[in-house]
Design an enzyme around this catalytic site. Sequence first.
Site, short mmCIF file in Angstrom:
data_model
loop_
_atom_site.label_atom_id
_atom_site.label_comp_id
_atom_site.label_asym_id
_atom_site.label_seq_id
_atom_site.Cartn_x
_atom_site.Cartn_y
_atom_site.Cartn_z
N ASP A 9 1.92 -4.95 8.38
CA ASP A 9 0.76 -4.33 7.93
C ASP A 9 -0.60 -4.72 8.41
O ASP A 9 -0.59 -6.00 7.45
CB ASP A 9 0.96 -3.32 6.91
CG ASP A 9 0.00 -2.04 7.10
OD1 ASP A 9 -1.63 -2.52 7.26
OD2 ASP A 9 -0.25 -1.41 5.56
N ARG A 11 -12.48 -4.60 -6.97
CA ARG A 11 -12.27 -5.37 -5.58
C ARG A 11 -13.34 -5.32 -4.58
O ARG A 11 -14.37 -3.91 -4.56
CB ARG A 11 -11.59 -4.22 -4.53
CG ARG A 11 -10.29 -5.04 -3.65
CD ARG A 11 -9.44 -3.55 -3.97
NE ARG A 11 -10.24 -2.55 -2.36
CZ ARG A 11 -9.58 -2.35 -1.26
NH1 ARG A 11 -8.34 -2.63 -1.34
NH2 ARG A 11 -10.22 -1.51 -1.25
N PHE A 22 1.25 -1.27 0.27
CA PHE A 22 0.33 0.32 -0.23
C PHE A 22 0.95 0.93 0.01
O PHE A 22 1.76 1.46 0.93
CB PHE A 22 -0.51 0.25 1.32
CG PHE A 22 -1.64 1.07 1.64
CD1 PHE A 22 -3.67 1.18 0.37
CD2 PHE A 22 -1.52 2.85 1.89
CE1 PHE A 22 -4.54 2.12 0.69
CE2 PHE A 22 -2.64 3.22 1.87
CZ PHE A 22 -4.06 3.11 1.09
N TYR A 46 -10.51 0.52 10.69
CA TYR A 46 -12.20 1.29 10.08
C TYR A 46 -12.31 0.12 9.41
O TYR A 46 -13.37 0.45 8.59
CB TYR A 46 -11.93 2.76 9.75
CG TYR A 46 -10.27 2.59 8.72
CD1 TYR A 46 -10.56 2.80 7.91
CD2 TYR A 46 -9.30 3.58 9.41
CE1 TYR A 46 -8.90 2.41 7.18
CE2 TYR A 46 -8.26 3.63 8.40
CZ TYR A 46 -8.23 3.66 7.48
OH TYR A 46 -6.61 4.01 7.20
N LYS A 47 -11.43 -0.86 8.83
CA LYS A 47 -11.93 -1.43 7.69
C LYS A 47 -12.98 -3.19 8.56
O LYS A 47 -14.24 -2.78 8.64
CB LYS A 47 -10.54 -2.67 7.02
CG LYS A 47 -9.90 -1.38 6.62
CD LYS A 47 -8.76 -2.46 5.52
CE LYS A 47 -8.02 -0.92 5.55
NZ LYS A 47 -8.47 -0.11 4.90
C1 LIG Z 1 -2.72 -1.55 4.03
C2 LIG Z 1 -2.98 -0.51 4.21
N1 LIG Z 1 -1.83 0.16 4.79
C3 LIG Z 1 -2.08 1.44 4.78
C4 LIG Z 1 -3.33 2.69 5.25
C5 LIG Z 1 -3.80 3.76 5.58
O1 LIG Z 1 -3.65 4.08 6.27
P1 LIG Z 1 -4.26 5.36 7.18
O2 LIG Z 1 -5.41 6.13 6.29
O3 LIG Z 1 -4.66 5.07 8.93
O4 LIG Z 1 -2.82 6.29 7.44
C6 LIG Z 1 -4.26 1.37 4.46
C7 LIG Z 1 -5.78 2.53 3.92
O5 LIG Z 1 -6.24 1.91 3.77
C8 LIG Z 1 -4.33 -0.09 4.06
O6 LIG Z 1 -4.92 -0.50 2.82
#
Ligand SMILES: Cc1ncc(COP(=O)(O)O)c(C=O)c1O
Length: 399
Positions: A198, A374, A129, A223-224
């Site tokens: 992560d 997705r 990500f 939040y997911k």
């Molecule tokens: C795998 C992953 N890492 C990090 C993030 C980013 O998280 P944040 O916006 O809480 O910093 C996301 C957001 O969707 C994500 O899917």
Amino acid sequence: MSDLYERAAGLDSADQLAAVRGDFVLDDVVYLDGNSLGALPVNVPGRVEDVVRRQWGELRIRSWTESGWWTAPERIGDLIAPLVGAGAGRIVVGDSTSVNVFKAVVGAVRLAGGPGAGRDEILVDASTFPTDGYIAESAARMTGCTVRAVDPAEVPDALGARTAAVLSNHVDYRSGRLQDLPGLSAAIRAAGAVSVWDLCHSAGALPVGLDEHGVDLAVGCTYKFLNGGPGAPAYLYVRAEHQERFDSPLPGWNSHAEPFGMRSSYEPADGAVRGRVGTPDILSMLALEAALEVWSRPDVSVAAVRAKSLALTDFFLECVAAYVPEGRVEVVTPAAHAERGSQVALRCPDAGEVMGRLIAAGVVGDFRAPDVLRFGFTPLYLSFAETEKAARVLARELS
Ligand SMILES: Cc1ncc(COP(=O)(O)O)c(C=O)c1O
């Protein structure tokens, strides 16, 4: 009626988690975007109302102690801990995932000894990500390291005496591929490096086993699949044996051993508290605490969620194969259960327009550039009938 339509009804009547749907606010829309923003749990609005009107409105400053505001980051960390296989006292909630990636990557390089110990390379999952990659680059510049992007399957070969830290996504956000966390964590440890995982797309959807598999550090959002709400705070896990040496790059006053001592010199608190930075975001944090209550239902467990997640994604793939003309989409998500998260990703050149039409037709997934459709499957509230309907509507919008 198709055979699959009837099968869906049978699967729903045998579903042990079917009753949990009533704990969420849903409608006729088929919601396949819980891997981006989980649905609203029914108990959250009442809790937020109480936090705002009574705890803040009436108790005001007293709530920091009397309503347990001050200790919320660790208390809620302990609610997340069993969902990711961590013992109590190892997780602290607060800040965004991005901020926690920063704490974890810099903390990992420091734990490994960094360039002073000859460890000056950070390996980052090549399909990460984006935020993780951006932050790892900055963490590398600050610590005198360099970043190397590596395919997760190639991490064991890329590890060496120079590796300080390895940042990997447990489930790839685009493809839905589940990485081999036990195997990679063991290889990283054997090389003397520090693992950072992560868990954004795995926590609340499948077993993680942080303590069991020797993970060093981990971060994740809430939040997911944890349904904490838009912008709900993220969390940081630090393995018990590293807690004493964990050296946060953001040593705010909340992580001080004696925050109200107002000292000019910093002395870190023990345990998970060390991962805190500043004043916690209480409204979001207590909404998350309410959202996590669903996990204390006797019929809800990570094992039951994982079993249903695999059944839902298997069924969706079967419906897509039956309804969608051959060759119209390419399935990106691995077929093997051991390699699949809780989403299905399909590739087609016009994915952006197709998703727009699907959403207009009441089936909400999302589009990830350049060409991925997705579909996230949240077993707590999704039915097999909705899964069959999603594939049917998708086939119509694709033709
Ligand atoms: C795998 C992953 N890492 C990090 C993030 C980013 O998280 P944040 O916006 O809480 O910093 C996301 C957001 O969707 C994500 O899917």
